[in-house]
Scaffold this motif. Sequence first.
Motif, PDB file in Angstrom:
ATOM      1  N   ALA A   1      -3.191  -3.225  -0.466  1.00  0.00           N
ATOM      2  CA  ALA A   1      -4.051  -2.861  -1.593  1.00  0.00           C
ATOM      3  C   ALA A   1      -5.070  -1.803  -1.191  1.00  0.00           C
ATOM      4  O   ALA A   1      -5.491  -0.984  -2.011  1.00  0.00           O
ATOM      5  CB  ALA A   1      -4.768  -4.098  -2.122  1.00  0.00           C
ATOM      6  N   LEU A   2      -5.445  -1.816   0.087  1.00  0.00           N
ATOM      7  CA  LEU A   2      -6.384  -0.823   0.601  1.00  0.00           C
ATOM      8  C   LEU A   2      -5.659   0.414   1.128  1.00  0.00           C
ATOM      9  O   LEU A   2      -6.269   1.257   1.792  1.00  0.00           O
ATOM     10  CB  LEU A   2      -7.232  -1.445   1.721  1.00  0.00           C
ATOM     11  CG  LEU A   2      -8.136  -2.615   1.295  1.00  0.00           C
ATOM     12  CD1 LEU A   2      -8.768  -3.266   2.512  1.00  0.00           C
ATOM     13  CD2 LEU A   2      -9.212  -2.133   0.331  1.00  0.00           C
ATOM     14  N   GLN A   3      -4.346   0.473   0.872  1.00  0.00           N
ATOM     15  CA  GLN A   3      -3.504   1.604   1.275  1.00  0.00           C
ATOM     16  C   GLN A   3      -3.421   1.755   2.799  1.00  0.00           C
ATOM     17  O   GLN A   3      -3.197   2.841   3.306  1.00  0.00           O
ATOM     18  CB  GLN A   3      -4.011   2.905   0.637  1.00  0.00           C
ATOM     19  CG  GLN A   3      -3.963   2.883  -0.882  1.00  0.00           C
ATOM     20  CD  GLN A   3      -4.391   4.192  -1.515  1.00  0.00           C
ATOM     21  OE1 GLN A   3      -4.735   5.152  -0.815  1.00  0.00           O
ATOM     22  NE2 GLN A   3      -4.374   4.249  -2.840  1.00  0.00           N
ATOM     23  N   ARG A   4      -3.550   0.651   3.492  1.00  0.00           N
ATOM     24  CA  ARG A   4      -3.389   0.651   4.963  1.00  0.00           C
ATOM     25  C   ARG A   4      -1.975   0.113   5.238  1.00  0.00           C
ATOM     26  O   ARG A   4      -1.784  -0.964   5.790  1.00  0.00           O
ATOM     27  CB  ARG A   4      -4.473  -0.199   5.614  1.00  0.00           C
ATOM     28  CG  ARG A   4      -5.850   0.406   5.430  1.00  0.00           C
ATOM     29  CD  ARG A   4      -6.986  -0.585   5.612  1.00  0.00           C
ATOM     30  NE  ARG A   4      -7.014  -1.182   6.954  1.00  0.00           N
ATOM     31  CZ  ARG A   4      -7.986  -2.003   7.360  1.00  0.00           C
ATOM     32  NH1 ARG A   4      -8.996  -2.300   6.539  1.00  0.00           N
ATOM     33  NH2 ARG A   4      -7.955  -2.520   8.563  1.00  0.00           N
ATOM     34  N   TYR A   5      -1.000   0.911   4.805  1.00  0.00           N
ATOM     35  CA  TYR A   5       0.383   0.448   4.757  1.00  0.00           C
ATOM     36  C   TYR A   5       0.978   0.142   6.137  1.00  0.00           C
ATOM     37  O   TYR A   5       1.712  -0.833   6.308  1.00  0.00           O
ATOM     38  CB  TYR A   5       1.246   1.476   4.019  1.00  0.00           C
ATOM     39  CG  TYR A   5       0.775   1.743   2.610  1.00  0.00           C
ATOM     40  CD1 TYR A   5       0.705   0.716   1.686  1.00  0.00           C
ATOM     41  CD2 TYR A   5       0.411   3.032   2.211  1.00  0.00           C
ATOM     42  CE1 TYR A   5       0.271   0.953   0.389  1.00  0.00           C
ATOM     43  CE2 TYR A   5      -0.018   3.288   0.911  1.00  0.00           C
ATOM     44  CZ  TYR A   5      -0.094   2.244   0.005  1.00  0.00           C
ATOM     45  OH  TYR A   5      -0.524   2.475  -1.257  1.00  0.00           O
TER      46      TYR A   5
END
Length: 359
Positions: free
Chosen positions: A318-322
Amino acid sequence: MKVVQENHSQMTLRLLPWSMWLFGAFLTSAGLIFAGLGVTEETFSCRRDTTAPATCQLSSKGVLWSNPNYDVFPLKDIQGTKIDNFTDYEDQRRYRLLILTNSREISPINTDFSAQKRVREWQEDIELFLKDTQRQNLVIEYNNRFYIYVIAVVLTVAGLVIAVIFSKVFLCNIDKTLGKLTLAKYGLVSGSKAEYKIFDIRGITLQTPEDNSEGIAAYRVALVMKSGEYIPIISNYSFGAKILQQQQIADRISQFLNLEFIQVMSVPEIFSTLEDIPRLLSMNQEECDAKLAYLQQAIMNNGNDAEANYLYGLALGALQRYQEAQPFLEAAKRLFGWEGKKQRVQEIDSLLTSRSQKL
């Protein structure tokens, strides 16, 4: 762990491994006592003498004691020999040599053996002596020195290793003037030290073991870093009544550094529903870091917690820390698979596929 020094700018806490020292001393003492009292040498001897009646005698001695000639009887009383056999408490066959006299049975070597061969050799030697009236002396000896010394050495070495190598003194020194917290542990042969900036510490908590499947209450004081990392003050966990001591230590450190005590939350308390996860984007940095830290702690407490791995992976996504999210989602997929939760496995598969270009 106790506070041994405290003023307005410094605090020093120390833990002495008394239990390890005492246990090591106990094993070492047991080994030495075992060597001193456990060794036994038994002797059965007979002597034919033209000036006196032939006699047989039993004697025994150890390192610190002696019992010479504790049983003496005439050679002419011996009527024969036999081998007694029986089953011990471990259901193993045991053998003992017996001498038959006019009035009693005598055990020349007061020890049972699992191998019949040695007992049979002693029996044959005695029978030959009884038949050969020209033979003047017979001596049969047995001692358990080798076995006792092996056990004594093992106990003594184990005690010394525990007391010298594995017993560590833990020190925690906090210096507000220098703005650092130092953790050290040392023994007689090795030691280590690590320093942390007080500025990087977010709070203090009580950490539970990573693998606590039995549900036993066990805690240790740990620093919660702003990076989300947990640094234990000492490596040992406390149980039972000592848990209160850990809480008191955590309170003393948090008050001295003016930091909050962070209560480790369970996974359901962190996110009540999956729909709460996108709310991370609307939180301030401190609240967001706190949520992630709770999830990270849940995984540290139990790496096989599928739900914690799943939620942590979703939160990072969700925090784009994929890239950070991928290993936790894969771990959750594997764990849910073991638990037979096919729907969750399919959800994670779909999520990983949809983000395959980003992860």
